[in-house]
Write a protein that holds these residues in place. Structure first.
Motif, PDB file in Angstrom:
ATOM      1  N   TYR A   1       0.832  -1.205   0.000  1.00  0.00           N
ATOM      2  CA  TYR A   1       0.000   0.000   0.000  1.00  0.00           C
ATOM      3  C   TYR A   1       0.869   1.259   0.000  1.00  0.00           C
ATOM      4  O   TYR A   1       0.586   2.227  -0.714  1.00  0.00           O
ATOM      5  CB  TYR A   1      -0.914   0.024   1.229  1.00  0.00           C
TER       6      TYR A   1
ATOM      7  N   ASP B   1       2.319   1.944  -3.435  1.00  0.00           N
ATOM      8  CA  ASP B   1       1.369   2.102  -4.539  1.00  0.00           C
ATOM      9  C   ASP B   1       1.034   3.584  -4.731  1.00  0.00           C
ATOM     10  O   ASP B   1       0.493   4.218  -3.821  1.00  0.00           O
ATOM     11  CB  ASP B   1       0.098   1.313  -4.231  1.00  0.00           C
ATOM     12  N   PRO B   2       1.306   4.174  -5.903  1.00  0.00           N
ATOM     13  CA  PRO B   2       1.009   5.598  -6.105  1.00  0.00           C
ATOM     14  C   PRO B   2      -0.482   5.923  -6.114  1.00  0.00           C
ATOM     15  O   PRO B   2      -0.848   7.091  -5.972  1.00  0.00           O
ATOM     16  CB  PRO B   2       1.647   5.898  -7.471  1.00  0.00           C
ATOM     17  N   ALA B   3      -1.333   4.910  -6.270  1.00  0.00           N
ATOM     18  CA  ALA B   3      -2.783   5.126  -6.251  1.00  0.00           C
ATOM     19  C   ALA B   3      -3.356   5.008  -4.847  1.00  0.00           C
ATOM     20  O   ALA B   3      -4.574   5.098  -4.669  1.00  0.00           O
ATOM     21  CB  ALA B   3      -3.483   4.141  -7.187  1.00  0.00           C
ATOM     22  N   LYS B   4      -2.496   4.804  -3.864  1.00  0.00           N
ATOM     23  CA  LYS B   4      -2.950   4.660  -2.481  1.00  0.00           C
ATOM     24  C   LYS B   4      -2.136   5.579  -1.579  1.00  0.00           C
ATOM     25  O   LYS B   4      -1.019   5.976  -1.908  1.00  0.00           O
ATOM     26  CB  LYS B   4      -2.837   3.205  -2.012  1.00  0.00           C
ATOM     27  N   GLN B   5      -2.718   5.901  -0.416  1.00  0.00           N
ATOM     28  CA  GLN B   5      -2.036   6.752   0.561  1.00  0.00           C
ATOM     29  C   GLN B   5      -2.357   6.237   1.955  1.00  0.00           C
ATOM     30  O   GLN B   5      -3.524   6.138   2.335  1.00  0.00           O
ATOM     31  CB  GLN B   5      -2.492   8.205   0.408  1.00  0.00           C
TER      32      GLN B   5
ATOM     33  N   ALA C   1     -12.001   9.703  -4.535  1.00  0.00           N
ATOM     34  CA  ALA C   1     -11.164   8.983  -3.570  1.00  0.00           C
ATOM     35  C   ALA C   1     -12.035   8.169  -2.630  1.00  0.00           C
ATOM     36  O   ALA C   1     -13.138   8.583  -2.268  1.00  0.00           O
ATOM     37  CB  ALA C   1     -10.309   9.957  -2.760  1.00  0.00           C
TER      38      ALA C   1
ATOM     39  N   GLY D   1     -11.059  11.578 -12.933  1.00  0.00           N
ATOM     40  CA  GLY D   1     -10.338  10.779 -11.949  1.00  0.00           C
ATOM     41  C   GLY D   1     -10.269  11.440 -10.594  1.00  0.00           C
ATOM     42  O   GLY D   1      -9.369  11.156  -9.801  1.00  0.00           O
TER      43      GLY D   1
ATOM     44  N   HIS E   1      -5.151  15.919  -3.347  1.00  0.00           N
ATOM     45  CA  HIS E   1      -4.894  15.027  -4.475  1.00  0.00           C
ATOM     46  C   HIS E   1      -5.794  15.357  -5.668  1.00  0.00           C
ATOM     47  O   HIS E   1      -5.619  14.801  -6.744  1.00  0.00           O
ATOM     48  CB  HIS E   1      -5.118  13.573  -4.038  1.00  0.00           C
TER      49      HIS E   1
ATOM     50  N   VAL F   1      -7.720   5.373  -1.321  1.00  0.00           N
ATOM     51  CA  VAL F   1      -7.546   4.773  -2.642  1.00  0.00           C
ATOM     52  C   VAL F   1      -8.090   5.760  -3.664  1.00  0.00           C
ATOM     53  O   VAL F   1      -9.261   6.155  -3.606  1.00  0.00           O
ATOM     54  CB  VAL F   1      -8.292   3.428  -2.757  1.00  0.00           C
ATOM     55  N   TYR F   2      -7.251   6.158  -4.595  1.00  0.00           N
ATOM     56  CA  TYR F   2      -7.622   7.179  -5.569  1.00  0.00           C
ATOM     57  C   TYR F   2      -8.041   6.545  -6.892  1.00  0.00           C
ATOM     58  O   TYR F   2      -7.479   5.537  -7.322  1.00  0.00           O
ATOM     59  CB  TYR F   2      -6.450   8.128  -5.803  1.00  0.00           C
ATOM     60  N   GLY F   3      -9.045   7.172  -7.513  1.00  0.00           N
ATOM     61  CA  GLY F   3      -9.465   6.729  -8.831  1.00  0.00           C
ATOM     62  C   GLY F   3     -10.888   6.202  -8.849  1.00  0.00           C
ATOM     63  O   GLY F   3     -11.636   6.283  -7.870  1.00  0.00           O
TER      64      GLY F   3
END
Length: 223
Positions: free
Chosen positions: A55, A58-62, A109, A106, A144, A80-82
């Motif tokens: 996690y 992963d650039p799509a998660k923070q 979140a 996009g 974001h 989780v982004y996207g």
């Protein structure tokens, strides 16, 4: 008394500490009918130290954590982004004002996970680390570029639902089991703007009866 500190985790070496909090807090949010082996499997599959390493990378998660003044982890959140991969959540965002545009951009979140150790819930810790973590999640998602923030919660978890309502989430106008709030409104303004419609809330006894027959549906919230 020191205020809690919220920060994004970027060092994979911290994954084990976050996973320990996750393994402690997840069972406390499960409905009473949950089987111990199912809870253990969920922790092993989704909340292990290696999972948090993934996690964090992963650039799509923070991954965010809230700490006390000594640096100990009191709670964590996973953004989780996207585009939502859940059909119900996707439909809720699409039906909301500006939701379709946010999806195309996009700018959505999910607060996939947010837990605080029970000894540090607001009723037991006057510094309110959960409130600080929730505000940080909202700020991070907006930073974001997210226009909509959503999360799911088990319908038997009344405590969590009350907490999210207290933080200004309101029902989506098209779906009785969803809540929404647009970007730009204050994060902790009580339940102002919250509307309730017939069918939005089932009685606790009805929920328990349904839970004994099947897995409980998740209730979706949007921000």
């Amino acid at each position: 008394m020191n205020s809690p500190i919220v920060e994004t985790v970027t060092d994979p070496a911290e994954a084990a500490a976050v996973a320990e909090v996750a393994a402690t807090t997840f069972p406390l949010a499960c409905p009473p009918h949950s089987k111990p082996e199912d809870i253990a499997a969920h922790i092993e599959n989704l909340l292990s130290p290696q999972r948090f390493v993934d996690y964090i990378a992963d650039p799509a998660k923070q991954v965010l954590v809230v700490r006390d003044g000594a640096g100990a982890v009191l709670g964590y959140a996973l953004l989780v982004y996207g585009r939502p991969d859940n059909d119900d959540a996707l439909a809720a965002v699409e039906s909301a004002d500006g939701g379709a545009e946010a999806l195309r951009a996009g700018a959505v979140a999910e607060v996939s996970k947010m837990y605080v150790l029970p000894d540090h819930h607001a009723s037991r810790n006057e510094t309110r680390p959960a409130h600080a973590l929730m505000r940080a999640c909202i700020d991070a998602a907006h930073d974001h570029g997210a226009e909509y923030i959503w999360l799911g919660v088990n319908e038997l978890n009344e405590r969590a639902q009350k907490y999210y309502r207290k933080n200004g989430l309101r029902p989506d106008r098209n779906q009785d089991v969803r809540y929404e709030r647009r970007r730009g409104t204050r994060p902790c303004d009580g339940s102002e703007g919250l509307s309730r419609r017939t069918g939005a809330y089932a009685s606790a006894s009805a929920k328990r009866e349904r839970a004994s027959r099947r897995e409980v549906a998740r209730r979706y919230f949007l921000r």
